[in-house]
Design a protein around this motif. Sequence first.
Motif: not given
Length: 192
Positions: A66, A72, A75, A122-124
Amino acid sequence: MDANVPPVPDERTGLLAYLAQQRRVLKHAAYGLTEEQLRATPSASALSVGGLLKHVTFTERGWIARVTGGPDPTSSTDYGQEFQLTDDDTLESLIADLDAAGAETEAAIAAIADLGQAVPVPKDQPWFPKDIEAWSVRWVLLHLIEEQARHAGHADIIRESIDGATWYGLLAAAENWPETPWLKPWRPKEKV
């Protein structure tokens, strides 16, 4: 010596020194374990010392990816999978991989001019805040120190549950400290 980080001349050196110390402290929890003990889950948790070594390595690489904007590795993995040991995982291989991740981190951080550099949030994942756009490299390093320290504590409890070994005794054994009236370096129990 891992009981204390030596004096540091600046913030970057201090952050990296404390992160490296926490990696070593976690490795001390594995000192002298057999391959069977490395995989043992003797507490109420499903965690093993080997699984913790694998997890912190995986997590450090994810955070540094990141920071650098690289791919990444986290992920493509289901959460929790990085705690699971495979037949190919050994104490030696897990420690070598943790050491490699540490070297990668030091190289990546050396290449960054400003520890205030933005690292996108991160938004996940649900545990990442939705109202913050970026952290700093400094924040990431502090978070990695916290992550390593939390799991080193877990490893200490697991290790003590395996064979009664505690951190000071393991550190004394790993660093060849002389025995004192109040501190005895850890030694494997003799088989009867």
